[in-house]
Motif scaffolding. Structure first.
Motif, PDB file in Angstrom:
ATOM      1  N   ASP A 170       0.432  -3.531   4.534  1.00 23.30           N
ATOM      2  CA  ASP A 170      -0.028  -2.189   4.872  1.00 23.30           C
ATOM      3  C   ASP A 170       0.745  -1.701   6.087  1.00 23.30           C
ATOM      4  O   ASP A 170       1.456  -2.472   6.741  1.00 23.30           O
ATOM      5  N   THR A 172       0.831  -1.200   0.000  1.00 15.77           N
ATOM      6  CA  THR A 172       0.000   0.000   0.000  1.00 15.77           C
ATOM      7  C   THR A 172       0.867   1.252   0.000  1.00 15.77           C
ATOM      8  O   THR A 172       2.060   1.198   0.315  1.00 15.77           O
ATOM      9  N   ARG A 208      -1.321  -8.541   0.891  1.00 12.03           N
ATOM     10  CA  ARG A 208      -1.327  -7.081   0.967  1.00 12.03           C
ATOM     11  C   ARG A 208      -0.557  -6.640   2.205  1.00 12.03           C
ATOM     12  O   ARG A 208      -0.887  -7.047   3.317  1.00 12.03           O
TER      13      ARG A 208
END
Length: 114
Positions: free
Chosen positions: A86, A13, A84
């Motif tokens: 982050d 991200t 993902r």
């Protein structure tokens, strides 16, 4: 507009890329990459490793995201496709987090998965 092609299959991200870049700049290092790997261990069988690395391993896949090189080794790619990374900075939590659609389950400590 098509999505950018990913070599690693991992999503970093903007917040995570910015934090990684800030940490590298703070240390005055531009020769390190952010490496995510999966290693045996932990109570659920596999655990994540997320660290800065200056090595290049045979078969590494690399993405340049937000000025940060994200590296995944060839053995970890199948476990991390679609994962993902982050970065959270709230009262409740601070640090890098990993959401992985390939994880069948995880331990209560959140440090390992299967």
């Amino acid at each position: 507009m098509t999505a950018p092609t990913s070599n690693t299959g991992v999503i970093l991200t903007e917040a995570a890329a910015a934090k990684a870049k800030a940490l590298l700049e703070q240390e005055g290092r531009n020769d390190l990459a952010l490496r995510i790997a999966v290693q045996p261990g932990g109570c659920a069988g596999l655990r994540y490793q997320l660290f800065f690395d200056d090595r290049e391993l045979d078969g590494d896949k690399i993405d340049l995201i937000g000025g940060v090189s994200l590296v995944v080794d060839k053995m970890s790619i199948p476990y991390l496709n679609g994962a993902r990374i982050d970065f959270a900075d709230t009262i409740e939590s601070q640090g890098f987090t990993i959401e992985n659609p390939n994880a069948g389950g995880s331990c209560s400590c959140g440090d390992s998965f299967n």
